[in-house]
Scaffold this motif. Structure first.
Motif, mmCIF file in Angstrom:
data_model
loop_
_atom_site.group_PDB
_atom_site.id
_atom_site.type_symbol
_atom_site.label_atom_id
_atom_site.label_comp_id
_atom_site.label_asym_id
_atom_site.label_seq_id
_atom_site.Cartn_x
_atom_site.Cartn_y
_atom_site.Cartn_z
ATOM 1 N N UNK A 117 37.638 41.597 37.203
ATOM 2 C CA UNK A 117 38.664 40.664 36.735
ATOM 3 C C UNK A 117 38.938 39.513 37.676
ATOM 4 N N UNK A 118 38.405 39.561 38.877
ATOM 5 C CA UNK A 118 38.601 38.507 39.870
ATOM 6 C C UNK A 118 37.477 37.475 39.764
ATOM 7 N N UNK A 119 37.786 36.212 40.032
ATOM 8 C CA UNK A 119 36.796 35.163 40.197
ATOM 9 C C UNK A 119 36.747 34.878 41.688
ATOM 10 N N UNK A 120 35.615 35.219 42.336
ATOM 11 C CA UNK A 120 35.524 35.141 43.786
ATOM 12 C C UNK A 120 34.475 34.111 44.215
ATOM 13 N N UNK A 121 34.751 33.453 45.339
ATOM 14 C CA UNK A 121 33.842 32.476 45.923
ATOM 15 C C UNK A 121 33.510 32.942 47.342
ATOM 16 N N UNK A 122 32.254 33.294 47.573
ATOM 17 C CA UNK A 122 31.828 33.825 48.867
ATOM 18 C C UNK A 122 32.034 32.799 49.988
ATOM 19 N N UNK A 123 31.719 31.531 49.727
ATOM 20 C CA UNK A 123 31.812 30.495 50.759
ATOM 21 C C UNK A 123 33.204 30.304 51.334
ATOM 22 N N UNK A 124 34.237 30.567 50.527
ATOM 23 C CA UNK A 124 35.618 30.397 51.005
ATOM 24 C C UNK A 124 36.355 31.722 51.145
ATOM 25 N N UNK A 125 35.694 32.821 50.769
ATOM 26 C CA UNK A 125 36.311 34.154 50.771
ATOM 27 C C UNK A 125 37.644 34.134 50.036
ATOM 28 N N UNK A 126 37.606 33.523 48.843
ATOM 29 C CA UNK A 126 38.791 33.402 48.008
ATOM 30 C C UNK A 126 38.522 34.024 46.647
ATOM 31 N N UNK A 127 39.494 34.797 46.146
ATOM 32 C CA UNK A 127 39.420 35.376 44.804
ATOM 33 C C UNK A 127 40.688 34.994 44.059
ATOM 34 N N UNK A 128 40.541 34.674 42.768
ATOM 35 C CA UNK A 128 41.689 34.280 41.954
ATOM 36 C C UNK A 128 41.654 34.995 40.606
ATOM 37 N N UNK A 135 55.388 44.566 37.242
ATOM 38 C CA UNK A 135 56.059 45.182 38.380
ATOM 39 C C UNK A 135 55.560 46.614 38.562
ATOM 40 N N UNK A 136 55.281 46.987 39.808
ATOM 41 C CA UNK A 136 54.844 48.342 40.118
ATOM 42 C C UNK A 136 53.377 48.611 39.840
ATOM 43 N N UNK A 137 52.625 47.607 39.446
ATOM 44 C CA UNK A 137 51.212 47.778 39.111
ATOM 45 C C UNK A 137 50.331 47.093 40.156
ATOM 46 N N UNK A 138 49.033 47.432 40.120
ATOM 47 C CA UNK A 138 48.040 46.855 41.033
ATOM 48 C C UNK A 138 46.859 46.329 40.247
ATOM 49 N N UNK A 139 46.244 45.284 40.770
ATOM 50 C CA UNK A 139 44.976 44.796 40.232
ATOM 51 C C UNK A 139 43.858 45.702 40.756
ATOM 52 N N UNK A 140 42.671 45.673 40.118
ATOM 53 C CA UNK A 140 41.517 46.374 40.696
ATOM 54 C C UNK A 140 41.205 45.801 42.084
ATOM 55 N N UNK A 141 40.722 46.664 42.979
ATOM 56 C CA UNK A 141 40.419 46.242 44.348
ATOM 57 C C UNK A 141 39.352 45.166 44.390
ATOM 58 N N UNK A 142 39.436 44.353 45.424
ATOM 59 C CA UNK A 142 38.387 43.399 45.775
ATOM 60 C C UNK A 142 37.554 44.082 46.859
#
Length: 180
Positions: A117-128, A135-142
C-alpha cells in the motif's frame, strides 16, 4: 488579534445582501476542539444585533513510528533489514498524505524499500500513502533493506520520521544498530 471588525456605510436595500466577508485563520498546535467562531452584524438602523456561531472540529492526529531489526548487523553484511511500523495513536483518523522518511547513517547503503500500500522511492528513502488510518490502527510495515559497509563504525543510529496532514509534530524513532 482579538475582535475583528469590518464596516460599510452604503445603503443596503431590503432583500439584498452585502458581499461575503472571508476570514482566514491559522490553527494553533494546541487548539482545543470544537472551536466556535461568533460573528455579529449590527447598525444600519436595526435595533437588535444579529449573531451567528459556527462550530469547527479540530482534528487531532498523532502518528507513532517504530523501527526494529533482528539481531546485530555485521561489517560487510548484505540484505540486512529494518521494519518500520506506523500507527495512529490519536483520537481521529488520518486525512490526506502520510509520509515516512528514513535517514541512514554513514556505513549503511539502502538497496530496497517497500511496503504493501506504500509508494516508496529508494533514492530519497521516502514512502507515502493517502488512505485513511483509523485511530488505534497501523499501516502494513515498510521493509528497508540495507548493505553494511566493510568499514562501518559502531553504533549506527538509523532514524525514521512519519508525518501527516494535520499532525503538528512529526513522529521520529531512532534505531541503534551494533556491528560486533
Amino acid at each position: 488579534l482579538g475582535t475583528l471588525t469590518c464596516t460599510l456605510s452604503d445603503v443596503l436595500a431590503s432583500g439584498n445582501s452585502y458581499p461575503d466577508i472571508t476570514l482566514t485563520v491559522n490553527v494553533a498546535n494546541n487548539a482545543g476542539s470544537p472551536l466556535v467562531n461568533s460573528a455579529t452584524a449590527s447598525g444600519g438602523g436595526d435595533p437588535t444585533p444579529n449573531t451567528d456561531d459556527d462550530s469547527t472540529v479540530v482534528r487531532s492526529i498523532n502518528l507513532a513510528i517504530n523501527k526494529s531489526h533482528t539481531g546485530d548487523f555485521t561489517q560487510g553484511q548484505t540484505g540486512a533489514q529494518y521494519n518500520i511500523a506506523v500507527s495512529n495513536t490519536g483520537p481521529d483518523p488520518t486525512s490526506g498524505l502520510v509520509t515516512v522518511t528514513d535517514t541512514l547513517p554513514a556505513g549503511l547503503t539502502a538497496t530496497a524499500i517497500s511496503g504493501t500500500g506504500w509508494t516508496c522511492v529508494l533514492g530519497t528513502l521516502t514512502c507515502t500513502r493517502s488512505d485513511v488510518l483509523a485511530s488505534g490502527r497501523s499501516y502494513p510495515d515498510i521493509i528497508l533493506t540495507v548493505n553494511v559497509a566493510n568499514n562501518a563504525r559502531t553504533p549506527h543510529n538509523n532514524s525514521a520520521t512519519a508525518s501527516a496532514a494535520g499532525q503538528p509534530t512529526p513522529a521520529t524513532h531512532d534505531q541503534p544498530t551494533i556491528e560486533p
